[in-house]
Design a protein around this motif. Structure first.
Motif: not given
Ligand code: SF4
Length: 309
Positions: A153, A192, A196-197, A202-204, A207, A209-210, A213, A216, A219
């Protein structure tokens, strides 16, 4: 995303790794096998973690390490002891493979490379790379489902990567891990993925790294279509409620309570709906496979845990 000169790419990867390590310092899981560099302890944990959830593994790992604290103690353990200690964790063959690995280490020494770990019984490519990373503290491309998902992702624009993407995932990991000290990022990526992912959703928003990513946005705008998941096939006998794995576990638990059991009785003891006419072949085939796996022995129509090592 900025463009693509080697310098720009390196800056992107450096940014990702810094963010990951910062997040890991605050949120990473404190797991008992992460507090040691003992190759034996790390190897035990990786074998237990194959096909078993972290929370379930922790108590088994702790009691196993008390019971068999070293390669030598495991290499000298007998099969009934091992099965008792492993019972409840499932896929009991792993305990026997681990003992084979311990015997090899006692004869030849502890491996120092990923290939050396890979040569031990029961250790596949993922476990070899993970053990090497955590023991030597050198990054290696250990790809489990969490790592595959996060990297797919984060870097490859694949919302639901599969094993077919592993070549690309490996290259992406190698680009991320370009310094020896980056090995810790493997723990961070695993956590992660677990926290999270996650696979389904995934809980963007939460996150770290949003911003870095490539998936992201898709999503967050709900424009991702989840593919139909392939059902993992387990061996289930016609008319039975559970996979054979569950009945095999029941047989092994019974054999810990008595020296041996008659094959005639075992069917009724592991399955309420057992019908000797219909199910006898099923039981006999299951017992035959368990014998071949080295988990039980049969003597005059009775089964027992193996006496010999
Ligand atoms: S932003 Fe979303 S998709 Fe990307 S790594 Fe984070 S949780 Fe996963």
């Amino acid at each position: 995303m900025p463009s693509s000169s080697p310098r720009a790419k390196k800056q992107i990867e450096d940014g990702r790794i810094r963010t990951l390590l910062l997040w890991y310092r605050r949120h990473g899981r404190d797991l008992p096998w992460r507090r040691t560099r003992d190759p034996y302890a790390i190897c035990v944990s990786e074998i237990m973690l194959q096909q078993t959830q972290v929370a379930r593994v922790i108590p088994f790992y702790e009691s196993w390490m008390k019971r068999f604290p070293s390669w030598e103690s495991l290499a000298n353990a007998n099969t009934p002891e091992l099965i008792r200690a492993w019972s409840g964790l499932g896929y009991n063959r792993r305990a026997l493979y681990l003992r084979e690995a311990a015997k090899t280490v006692c004869e030849r020494g502890v491996p120092h490379t990923e290939e050396g770990w890979r040569a031990l019984k029961g250790i596949g490519p993922y476990a070899a790379a993970a053990i090497h990373t955590f023991v030597a503290q050198e990054p290696a491309a250990a790809i489990d489902t969490n790592v595959r998902r996060v990297i797919g992702r984060l870097v490859l624009r694949k919302p639901f990567p599969t094993q077919q993407d592993d070549h690309a995932v490996r290259r992406a990991l190698q680009a991320i891990f370009h310094r020896k000290q980056d090995w810790k990022a493997l723990h961070a990526i695993m956590d992660l993925g677990a926290m999270v992912c996650q696979a389904r959703k995934p809980n963007c928003l939460e996150c770290p790294l949003r911003e870095q990513c490539v998936s992201a946005k898709r999503f967050l705008t709900s424009s991702v279509v989840r593919p139909k998941t392939a059902i993992v096939q387990e061996r289930i006998h016609e008319g039975k409620r559970f996979p054979d794995r569950i009945y095999r576990g029941r047989i092994l638990r019974l054999l810990q309570t008595a020296s041996s059991y008659s094959i005639r009785r075992i069917g009724n003891m592991i399955d309420d709906s057992y019908d000797d006419t219909q199910d006898r072949e099923w039981i006999l085939r299951m017992i035959d496979r368990m014998q071949r796996d080295g988990l039980i022995e049969m003597k005059r129509e009775r089964i027992q845990l193996p006496i010999q090592k």
